[in-house]
Design a protein around this motif. Structure first.
Motif, PDB file in Angstrom:
ATOM      1  N   ILE A 288       0.853  -0.966   0.054  1.00 30.05           N
ATOM      2  CA  ILE A 288       0.009  -0.133   0.137  1.00 30.05           C
ATOM      3  C   ILE A 288       0.994   1.290  -0.064  1.00 30.05           C
ATOM      4  O   ILE A 288       0.406   2.297  -0.363  1.00 30.05           O
ATOM      5  CB  ILE A 288      -0.942   0.092   1.222  1.00 30.05           C
ATOM      6  CG1 ILE A 288      -0.257   0.001   2.499  1.00 30.05           C
ATOM      7  CG2 ILE A 288      -1.899  -1.172   1.334  1.00 30.05           C
ATOM      8  CD1 ILE A 288      -1.311   0.338   3.721  1.00 30.05           C
ATOM      9  N   VAL A 289       2.056   1.077   0.273  1.00 28.75           N
ATOM     10  CA  VAL A 289       2.884   2.302   0.162  1.00 28.75           C
ATOM     11  C   VAL A 289       3.812   2.307  -0.994  1.00 28.75           C
ATOM     12  O   VAL A 289       3.616   3.397  -1.737  1.00 28.75           O
ATOM     13  CB  VAL A 289       3.992   2.454   1.369  1.00 28.75           C
ATOM     14  CG1 VAL A 289       4.823   3.707   1.378  1.00 28.75           C
ATOM     15  CG2 VAL A 289       3.104   2.471   2.738  1.00 28.75           C
ATOM     16  N   ILE A 290       4.499   1.265  -1.304  1.00 27.40           N
ATOM     17  CA  ILE A 290       5.232   1.204  -2.498  1.00 27.40           C
ATOM     18  C   ILE A 290       4.389   0.922  -3.748  1.00 27.40           C
ATOM     19  O   ILE A 290       4.485   1.729  -4.805  1.00 27.40           O
ATOM     20  CB  ILE A 290       6.402   0.302  -2.293  1.00 27.40           C
ATOM     21  CG1 ILE A 290       7.503   0.381  -1.253  1.00 27.40           C
ATOM     22  CG2 ILE A 290       7.404   0.269  -3.662  1.00 27.40           C
ATOM     23  CD1 ILE A 290       8.028   1.929  -1.062  1.00 27.40           C
ATOM     24  N   ALA A 291       3.860  -0.213  -3.955  1.00 27.57           N
ATOM     25  CA  ALA A 291       3.131  -0.372  -5.065  1.00 27.57           C
ATOM     26  C   ALA A 291       2.072   0.509  -5.455  1.00 27.57           C
ATOM     27  O   ALA A 291       1.964   0.789  -6.688  1.00 27.57           O
ATOM     28  CB  ALA A 291       2.551  -1.888  -5.069  1.00 27.57           C
ATOM     29  N   GLU A 292       1.406   0.851  -4.504  1.00 30.60           N
ATOM     30  CA  GLU A 292       0.006   1.769  -4.868  1.00 30.60           C
ATOM     31  C   GLU A 292       0.659   3.221  -5.225  1.00 30.60           C
ATOM     32  O   GLU A 292       0.092   3.873  -6.241  1.00 30.60           O
ATOM     33  CB  GLU A 292      -0.853   1.830  -3.658  1.00 30.60           C
ATOM     34  CG  GLU A 292      -1.743   0.605  -3.456  1.00 30.60           C
ATOM     35  CD  GLU A 292      -2.367   0.176  -4.640  1.00 30.60           C
ATOM     36  OE1 GLU A 292      -2.794   0.799  -5.205  1.00 30.60           O
ATOM     37  OE2 GLU A 292      -1.886  -1.114  -5.109  1.00 30.60           O
ATOM     38  N   ASN A 293       1.709   3.856  -4.469  1.00 24.20           N
ATOM     39  CA  ASN A 293       2.155   5.102  -5.011  1.00 24.20           C
ATOM     40  C   ASN A 293       2.670   5.049  -6.462  1.00 24.20           C
ATOM     41  O   ASN A 293       2.573   5.897  -7.051  1.00 24.20           O
ATOM     42  CB  ASN A 293       3.211   5.514  -3.894  1.00 24.20           C
ATOM     43  CG  ASN A 293       2.505   6.188  -2.635  1.00 24.20           C
ATOM     44  OD1 ASN A 293       1.972   7.364  -2.906  1.00 24.20           O
ATOM     45  ND2 ASN A 293       2.742   5.501  -1.669  1.00 24.20           N
TER      46      ASN A 293
ATOM     47  N   GLY B  25       5.653  16.829  -6.651  1.00 27.25           N
ATOM     48  CA  GLY B  25       6.142  16.115  -5.480  1.00 27.25           C
ATOM     49  C   GLY B  25       5.812  14.728  -5.305  1.00 27.25           C
ATOM     50  O   GLY B  25       6.468  13.951  -4.671  1.00 27.25           O
ATOM     51  N   THR B  26       5.004  14.249  -5.942  1.00 24.90           N
ATOM     52  CA  THR B  26       4.477  12.815  -5.592  1.00 24.90           C
ATOM     53  C   THR B  26       5.258  11.899  -6.183  1.00 24.90           C
ATOM     54  O   THR B  26       6.036  10.859  -5.510  1.00 24.90           O
ATOM     55  CB  THR B  26       2.952  12.635  -6.514  1.00 24.90           C
ATOM     56  OG1 THR B  26       2.172  13.409  -5.939  1.00 24.90           O
ATOM     57  CG2 THR B  26       2.759  11.105  -6.426  1.00 24.90           C
ATOM     58  N   VAL B  27       5.832  12.408  -7.453  1.00 23.76           N
ATOM     59  CA  VAL B  27       6.842  11.365  -8.218  1.00 23.76           C
ATOM     60  C   VAL B  27       8.155  11.439  -7.414  1.00 23.76           C
ATOM     61  O   VAL B  27       8.783  10.489  -6.874  1.00 23.76           O
ATOM     62  CB  VAL B  27       7.310  12.010  -9.658  1.00 23.76           C
ATOM     63  CG1 VAL B  27       8.193  11.319 -10.164  1.00 23.76           C
ATOM     64  CG2 VAL B  27       5.968  11.980 -10.365  1.00 23.76           C
ATOM     65  N   LEU B  28       8.719  12.783  -6.889  1.00 20.51           N
ATOM     66  CA  LEU B  28       9.904  12.652  -6.075  1.00 20.51           C
ATOM     67  C   LEU B  28       9.843  12.139  -4.935  1.00 20.51           C
ATOM     68  O   LEU B  28      10.756  11.186  -4.388  1.00 20.51           O
ATOM     69  CB  LEU B  28      10.195  14.148  -5.997  1.00 20.51           C
ATOM     70  CG  LEU B  28      10.386  15.116  -7.130  1.00 20.51           C
ATOM     71  CD1 LEU B  28      10.777  16.622  -6.706  1.00 20.51           C
ATOM     72  CD2 LEU B  28      11.808  14.481  -7.795  1.00 20.51           C
ATOM     73  N   PHE B  29       8.531  12.160  -4.069  1.00 14.97           N
ATOM     74  CA  PHE B  29       8.451  11.267  -2.960  1.00 14.97           C
ATOM     75  C   PHE B  29       8.520   9.856  -3.166  1.00 14.97           C
ATOM     76  O   PHE B  29       9.043   9.193  -2.403  1.00 14.97           O
ATOM     77  CB  PHE B  29       7.416  12.038  -2.033  1.00 14.97           C
ATOM     78  CG  PHE B  29       7.199  11.431  -0.711  1.00 14.97           C
ATOM     79  CD1 PHE B  29       7.986  11.781   0.254  1.00 14.97           C
ATOM     80  CD2 PHE B  29       6.031  10.302  -0.308  1.00 14.97           C
ATOM     81  CE1 PHE B  29       8.014  11.350   1.577  1.00 14.97           C
ATOM     82  CE2 PHE B  29       6.018   9.915   0.806  1.00 14.97           C
ATOM     83  CZ  PHE B  29       7.009  10.467   1.781  1.00 14.97           C
ATOM     84  N   THR B  30       7.745   9.459  -4.057  1.00 19.21           N
ATOM     85  CA  THR B  30       7.632   8.160  -4.439  1.00 19.21           C
ATOM     86  C   THR B  30       9.195   7.578  -4.697  1.00 19.21           C
ATOM     87  O   THR B  30       9.441   6.423  -4.286  1.00 19.21           O
ATOM     88  CB  THR B  30       6.785   7.834  -5.467  1.00 19.21           C
ATOM     89  OG1 THR B  30       5.410   8.233  -5.310  1.00 19.21           O
ATOM     90  CG2 THR B  30       6.763   6.253  -6.076  1.00 19.21           C
TER      91      THR B  30
ATOM     92  N   TYR C 126      13.068   1.428   0.360  1.00 18.89           N
ATOM     93  CA  TYR C 126      12.391   0.051   0.264  1.00 18.89           C
ATOM     94  C   TYR C 126      13.795  -0.968  -0.328  1.00 18.89           C
ATOM     95  O   TYR C 126      14.090  -1.682   0.126  1.00 18.89           O
ATOM     96  CB  TYR C 126      11.353  -0.021  -0.910  1.00 18.89           C
ATOM     97  CG  TYR C 126      10.926  -1.082  -1.145  1.00 18.89           C
ATOM     98  CD1 TYR C 126      10.100  -2.076  -0.312  1.00 18.89           C
ATOM     99  CD2 TYR C 126      10.647  -1.664  -2.778  1.00 18.89           C
ATOM    100  CE1 TYR C 126       9.644  -3.151  -0.484  1.00 18.89           C
ATOM    101  CE2 TYR C 126      10.341  -2.992  -2.880  1.00 18.89           C
ATOM    102  CZ  TYR C 126       9.611  -3.648  -1.931  1.00 18.89           C
ATOM    103  OH  TYR C 126       9.005  -4.801  -2.462  1.00 18.89           O
ATOM    104  N   VAL C 127      14.357  -0.075  -1.477  1.00 16.52           N
ATOM    105  CA  VAL C 127      15.501  -0.621  -2.078  1.00 16.52           C
ATOM    106  C   VAL C 127      16.604  -0.955  -0.966  1.00 16.52           C
ATOM    107  O   VAL C 127      17.340  -2.089  -0.881  1.00 16.52           O
ATOM    108  CB  VAL C 127      15.985  -0.127  -3.397  1.00 16.52           C
ATOM    109  CG1 VAL C 127      17.260  -0.737  -3.777  1.00 16.52           C
ATOM    110  CG2 VAL C 127      14.904  -0.423  -4.512  1.00 16.52           C
ATOM    111  N   CYS C 128      16.921  -0.154  -0.289  1.00 16.01           N
ATOM    112  CA  CYS C 128      18.023  -0.251   0.752  1.00 16.01           C
ATOM    113  C   CYS C 128      17.841  -1.007   1.842  1.00 16.01           C
ATOM    114  O   CYS C 128      18.726  -1.838   2.183  1.00 16.01           O
ATOM    115  CB  CYS C 128      18.247   1.376   1.407  1.00 16.01           C
ATOM    116  SG  CYS C 128      19.139   2.608   0.306  1.00 16.01           S
ATOM    117  N   ILE C 129      16.427  -1.190   2.333  1.00 16.97           N
ATOM    118  CA  ILE C 129      16.381  -2.119   3.345  1.00 16.97           C
ATOM    119  C   ILE C 129      16.450  -3.857   2.749  1.00 16.97           C
ATOM    120  O   ILE C 129      16.820  -4.706   3.301  1.00 16.97           O
ATOM    121  CB  ILE C 129      14.884  -1.973   3.853  1.00 16.97           C
ATOM    122  CG1 ILE C 129      14.788  -0.720   4.571  1.00 16.97           C
ATOM    123  CG2 ILE C 129      14.317  -3.243   4.703  1.00 16.97           C
ATOM    124  CD1 ILE C 129      13.599  -0.415   5.248  1.00 16.97           C
TER     125      ILE C 129
END
Length: 454
Positions: free
Chosen positions: A180-185, A392-397, A404-407
């Motif tokens: 709901i955070v990564i995929a949906e954004n 802002g949406t694209v940059l924040f995503t 996500y990738v770092c973790i």
């Protein structure tokens, strides 16, 4: 036994709640495959064993062909007739697709083949077998479990284990974050670009493919992590379905880490028999086996030529590995190191770009649209600045994806992507709270998962 009765009741209720119309079909499939497995095992004559196996294959494959692919072949037949001058009108039949049919039919197919090959003994307990087919965390989108690994867990009393329970909650949290955070954004950005690709420059389209590739991975791996996590709460271990595939350095390694349950199923039941049959053709036979297998992998996803092309291209990507003798190489990148080497990084990036561009066929509604999209990417407009995406949406995503990738990179050598049990309690609780806050404030509502349609 009471534990298993509870699991079966919960699974039947879950499936009926999702779509009660096909509950009877699920019951019939479960009963028929259970008794066919017993008959295959009990029959002493090879001919009878083969008859019962073929009955199972016809039934299970027939379910898929009718519910999932009938309209595809039906429309193709009339299109072929029209090419020869036949102008008869036709309309597609309204056939509803049962939820999870691609997953539970593959499980039962694998079960019958394993019983026939005497790799496992059939389950003599209808309750256990019914849970194997209907277990609610996995029935809608996998993983595609093997009876040899799953059923024995049902035959033992399962006791509460605090570490396993907590680890399950941890995986659920990470899967929810991915979905709901990564995929949906990512979907918000990708959909905007794909739905208006004719009016966007190539630079915007390449970004659209990037966000869609991440969306697809986060969506499906997110579901898999949640399914595995929920299963752990009941003391049952499902197989890992994703193992940081974007950190792979070749296509063979990628498919060992992407949708692992489907890949291993196809390798065991399709690729291995084909490669044995065509072994006299040596490397050409091996390549033909790989391409055929991956065409079927693509077609498994849906009744559309886009999926066939998607699978065919992935099969083609194996050819250099076959001739270089590196098809079976697989390793975790930069083991014990913080960063990969320049060579490893370039291999990972080039493979990711290749997969990302191939995903255009996975996303497009038809092959023509996919080629138009790719053609525009490789036009002069690829070098135009994507001003429409500077918001802002694209940059924040993008920042969320980086986190996500770092973790995932940090945990690439662990049992799952959020396995942080070895860290001290302060780091663990900070991680839980931080991820929960991101879910709370930046999560987007999601009606369904991408793989529910398969």
């Amino acid at each position: 036994m009471s534990q298993n009765i509870l699991l079966l009741g919960a699974s039947v209720f879950f499936y009926a709640w999702a779509d009660w119309r096909f509950l009877a079909l699920l019951v019939v499939s479960t009963l028929l495959n259970f008794f066919l497995g017993l008959k295959i095992h009990e029959s002493e004559e090879d001919r009878k064993r083969s008859v019962f196996l073929y009955l199972g294959l016809i039934f299970n494959v027939g379910l898929l062909l009718y519910f999932k692919y009938f309209n595809f072949f039906y429309e193709g037949f009339f299109e072929l007739l029209s090419a020869f001058g036949n102008t008869s009108e036709y309309s597609a039949l309204r056939i509803l697709l049962p939820l999870g049919i691609s997953f539970f039919t593959f499980q039962t197919l694998g079960y019958l083949i394993d019983v026939f090959n005497e790799e496992i003994e059939p389950s003599k307990n209808l309750l256990d077998f019914s849970i194997f087919v209907t277990f609610f965390p996995k029935i809608l989108s996998g993983p595609i479990e093997r009876a040899a690994a799953f059923i024995p867990q049902l035959q033992e009393k399962r006791s509460f284990s605090y570490p396993v329970f907590v680890d399950g909650l941890r995986q659920i949290l990470w899967g929810l974050f991915a979905k709901i955070v990564i995929a949906e954004n990512c979907a918000t950005v990708a959909n905007l670009i794909y739905n208006n690709y004719e009016n966007e420059p190539g630079s915007a389209l390449i970004l659209g493919t990037f966000f869609y590739a991440i969306q697809l991975y986060a969506d499906f791996s997110g579901y898999s992590n949640m399914a595995i996590g929920v299963s752990k709460l009941f003391g049952i271990q499902l197989m890992r379905n994703f193992s940081t595939p974007f950190f792979s350095t070749n296509i063979s390694d990628f498919w060992r880490k992407w949708h692992i349950s489907l890949t291993t199923w196809m390798m065991d039941y399709v690729f291995t028999p084909l490669s044995f049959t065509w072994r006299r053709w040596q490397k050409r036979g091996l390549i033909l086996s790989i391409i055929t297998t991956f065409v079927l992998v693509g077609f498994w996803h849906g009744a559309n030529w886009t999926f066939v092309v998607y699978g065919f291209l992935h099969g083609i990507y194996f050819i250099p590995l076959v001739y270089s003798g590196k098809m079976n190489t697989s390793e975790i990148v930069a083991i014990g190191k913080w960063l990969p080497s320049i060579k490893e990084l370039l291999k990972m990036l080039s493979l990711f770009v290749l997969i990302m561009l191939t995903d255009v066929f996975f996303r497009a509604s038809n092959v023509g649209t996919a080629f138009e999209y790719l053609k525009k990417i490789f036009s002069k407009s690829l070098f135009d600045f994507p001003t429409s995406l500077l918001n802002g949406t694209v940059l924040f995503t993008t920042l969320l994806i980086a986190l996500y990738v770092c973790i995932e990179w940090i945990n690439r050598e662990k049992k799952h992507d959020f396995e942080i049990s070895k860290y001290n309690i302060y780091i663990r609780w900070f991680s839980y709270i931080f991820i929960f806050i991101l879910i709370l404030f930046f999560g987007r509502s999601a009606e369904t998962f991408i793989y529910f349609q398969f």
